[in-house]
Enzyme design. Structure first.
Site, PDB file in Angstrom:
ATOM      1  N   LYS A 161     -38.926  -2.917  47.803  1.00 32.36           N
ATOM      2  CA  LYS A 161     -40.431  -3.545  47.938  1.00 32.36           C
ATOM      3  C   LYS A 161     -40.667  -3.939  46.589  1.00 32.36           C
ATOM      4  CE  LYS A 161     -45.390  -3.553  48.273  1.00 32.36           C
ATOM      5  NZ  LYS A 161     -46.728  -3.253  49.683  1.00 32.36           N
TER       6      LYS A 161
ATOM      7  N   GLU B 188     -55.442  -0.589  64.087  1.00 32.22           N
ATOM      8  CA  GLU B 188     -57.248  -1.056  64.462  1.00 32.22           C
ATOM      9  C   GLU B 188     -57.477  -0.081  65.072  1.00 32.22           C
ATOM     10  OE1 GLU B 188     -56.023  -3.415  60.761  1.00 32.22           O
ATOM     11  OE2 GLU B 188     -55.855  -3.477  62.989  1.00 32.22           O
TER      12      GLU B 188
ATOM     13  N   ARG C 129     -60.643  -7.016  65.429  1.00 34.08           N
ATOM     14  CA  ARG C 129     -58.972  -6.252  66.191  1.00 34.08           C
ATOM     15  C   ARG C 129     -58.848  -5.271  67.088  1.00 34.08           C
ATOM     16  NH1 ARG C 129     -53.240  -6.802  63.111  1.00 34.08           N
ATOM     17  NH2 ARG C 129     -53.436  -8.021  64.527  1.00 34.08           N
TER      18      ARG C 129
END
Length: 629
Positions: free
Chosen positions: A278, A365, A393
């Protein structure tokens, strides 16, 4: 060929490795220059440059479809699909979206701002393709962070049961989501990346044979030997019905192209495991992968943010993190829960101060909410700190696992209301409506950062059932803050901030201070307003609001959320239940999606600035409308 000349990704076909490397360098330069100038996501896109180039060289993108998970890793995709010239408008009003958007390009096959959706969508497209007898390739690119989401695992489970359905899943494994990944799946992937036999074969075998002829054949031999030497690598995916390939170096174009070509030849579901870094290509982003996930405008040389013209008050997230940490230091029952969003919610402060009381569940979640319910069953004080848009969600879990059982879970919804440049997927528009309708739920919102502190104490101490607090993105008002000794806010009790006989302004949360500004503008036109800080959307303070509504006879509700089912709807329902025929004007977000722009631009477009709101009220209740200031 220069990147600016690429208007179609099929132009990559036939380019040499050297030419692709030059384009990779240009992508990183454009990406860095753009984000440094205007802000945006940085690390995710820098890490997938070679992956994108290699994948697109092996596909016919007039026919084949690539589904990118989330989308902030797809900046290179945007630059390769005809958006180079407009890339400087990234995340700005009427400009290029920060995420994929079906209406923006024919190459954006599926829009997504939430994680873990790509495999499901790609599988759906593959099944539709097969049912029509078509022959295009379907690819899902998903990060290892998104793989922690249950939806991605559900899709893998389904795809693995369909051996005749061709689907390629590219696992972009950089050991990160926004923050370092947590859980057993990332640990397993990390073990695969660092497996000594794989490292040996990758680093030593290639070195020993690189000078021999027939390098493509030897490359395939090397990959075969990897799988023979390390039978456990990829075993989980193989057992789930996928052909597993990897892990491979996500920055080696030659290896990537060879692997993707081979993957396209395999029937059924295939997973290619690609190890990337990353922030690749920008040393500061590689060293601080959390801090450089996304950036406000910054200096490319130093990496430091461009300083603001004037000091800003502390942000709501920081005040939240500091206050909750202070309370948790004196109460071991308080457990802070995040779903891979520690830095965005302020729980990174909590993690440092009380690490044993901090839980990061990854991008999950639904699990976060039911985990909180389990903690509440055992007398703990769980604080589920999740963006408003992401808490959606877990709607089913909020109802079934928390509200039906009346468990004392404290929901803290950061990024409530208009959030700006992330666009429709991230706007916190619906939490008032979707939480207000659930029995046993209490819903509150502070007018400023000082009241936020008091509501945190209120939420922690409330044990009669679930309670939720929404608060906006960004900085507070600079009001004085207390270090400790915060008083609770009485449940369901509002406060009067200003008295007037002509109109009643009911402000909720972030719209309380604008309500005061509206009252000032109205007073300049001879209209005196009573302003109420409602504090609670549920339960409403009907003991205060109903008599005032009847006495004054004109009511205006102001909220930073959807009007359908929102705070204003709650007020109208209360008036109707009391059989009070009082005219009500609701001000908030109408039934439309709020696109990416600055919050100030969005509010102006939605007529939610104080002068615009005052004008609406004057037009409704006065014969002397005033032009917008």
């Amino acid at each position: 060929m220069h990147l600016s000349e690429l208007t179609h990704p099929n132009q990559l076909h036939g380019l040499s490795i050297y030419q692709l490397q030059q384009i990779a360098r240009q992508i990183r330069e454009k990406h860095l220059q753009t984000v440094a100038a205007i802000g945006g996501h940085l690390g995710p896109g820098l890490g997938v440059v070679e992956l994108t180039l290699a994948l697109y060289q092996t596909l016919d993108l007039d026919r084949d479809k690539v589904i990118w998970d989330v989308g902030h890793q797809a900046y290179p995709h945007k630059l390769l699909t005809g958006r180079y010239a407009d890339f400087h408008t990234l995340r700005q009003k009427d400009g290029i979206a920060g995420y994929l958007k079906r209406g923006e390009s024919k190459f954006d096959h599926f829009g997504a701002g939430h994680a873990s959706t790509s495999i499901s969508a790609a599988l759906g497209m593959a099944l539709a393709r097969d049912s029509r007898g078509e022959k295009f390739k379907t690819v899902a690119v998903i990060g290892d962070g998104a793989l922690t989401g249950g939806m991605a695992l559900e899709a893998i489970n389904h795809a693995g049961h369909l051996p005749k359905t061709n689907l390629l899943v590219v696992l972009n494994d950089n050991e990160m989501s926004i923050s370092p990944n947590v859980g057993a799946i990332p640990r397993y992937l990390n073990k695969m990346r660092l497996s000594p036999p794989v490292q040996f074969l990758s680093d030593n075998l290639e070195e020993q044979v690189k000078n021999l002829p027939f390098s493509p054949e030897l490359s395939r031999l090397k990959e075969g030997m990897k799988r023979l030497a390390v039978p456990k690598v990829g075993a989980v995916f193989e057992e789930l019905g996928f052909t597993y390939m990897g892990p491979i170096d996500g920055h080696n174009l030659e290896e990537l192209i060879s692997t993707f070509k081979e993957a396209h030849q395999h029937p059924g579901p295939v997973l290619v495991h690609v190890a990337t870094v990353k922030g690749k290509g920008y040393a500061l982003a590689e060293q601080d992968q959390v801090g450089y996930h996304a950036q406000t405008p910054f200096n490319l040389t130093t990496g430091k943010a461009v300083p603001s013209n004037k000091p800003k008050p502390p942000g709501y997230s920081k005040v939240f993190g500091e206050t909750l940490s202070k309370l948790a230091e004196n109460d071991s029952r308080i457990i802070g829960i995040t779903a891979a969003m520690a830095t965005g919610t302020g729980l990174d402060i909590f993690q440092k101060r009380v690490p044993k009381q901090y839980i990061d569940v990854g991008i999950a979640e639904q699990h976060a909410v039911t985990l909180a319910a389990g903690l509440a069953c055992e007398g703990m004080r769980p604080v589920a700190t999740i963006y408003s848009t992401f808490l959606q969600r877990a709607f089913d879990q909020i109802i079934h696992d928390v509200c039906i059982q009346k468990l004392p879970v404290f929901f803290c919804m950061d990024r409530a209301g208009i959030v700006g440049s992330d666009g429709p997927t991230h706007q916190g528009m619906y939490d008032i409506a979707y939480l207000r309708l659930i029995p046993n739920m209490v819903l509150m919102a502070p007018k400023d950062e000082a009241e936020l502190q008091r509501m945190i104490v209120t939420g922690i101490n409330y044990t009669d059932g679930p309670i939720a607090m929404r608060y906006p993105r960004g900085n507070g008002y600079g009001v004085p803050l207390m270090e400790e000794g915060w008083e609770e806010v009485a449940i369901g009790k509002a406060e009067i901030l200003r008295h007037g006989d002509d109109v009643l302004l009911l402000g909720y949360g972030s719209m309380v201070y604008p309500s005061m500004q509206v009252a000032e503008i109205l007073s300049e036109h001879g209209i005196q307003a009573t302003v109420v800080n409602a504090r609670f959307a549920k339960p409403l303070d009907t003991d205060l609001i109903l008599p005032l509504a009847q006495q004054i006879g004109r009511v205006v509700t102001l909220e930073e959320g959807c009007l359908s089912g929102g705070f204003g709807s709650a007020v109208i329902e209360a008036l109707m239940d009391a059989e009070m025929a009082v005219p009500v004007k609701r001000i908030g977000v109408p039934d439309l999606l709020v696109d990416h722009a600055t919050p100030e631009q969005s509010k102006a477009e939605l007529s939610l600035t104080p002068p615009q709101m005052a004008e609406q009220i004057l037009k409704l209740f006065s014969k002397q409308p005033v032009p917008v200031i």
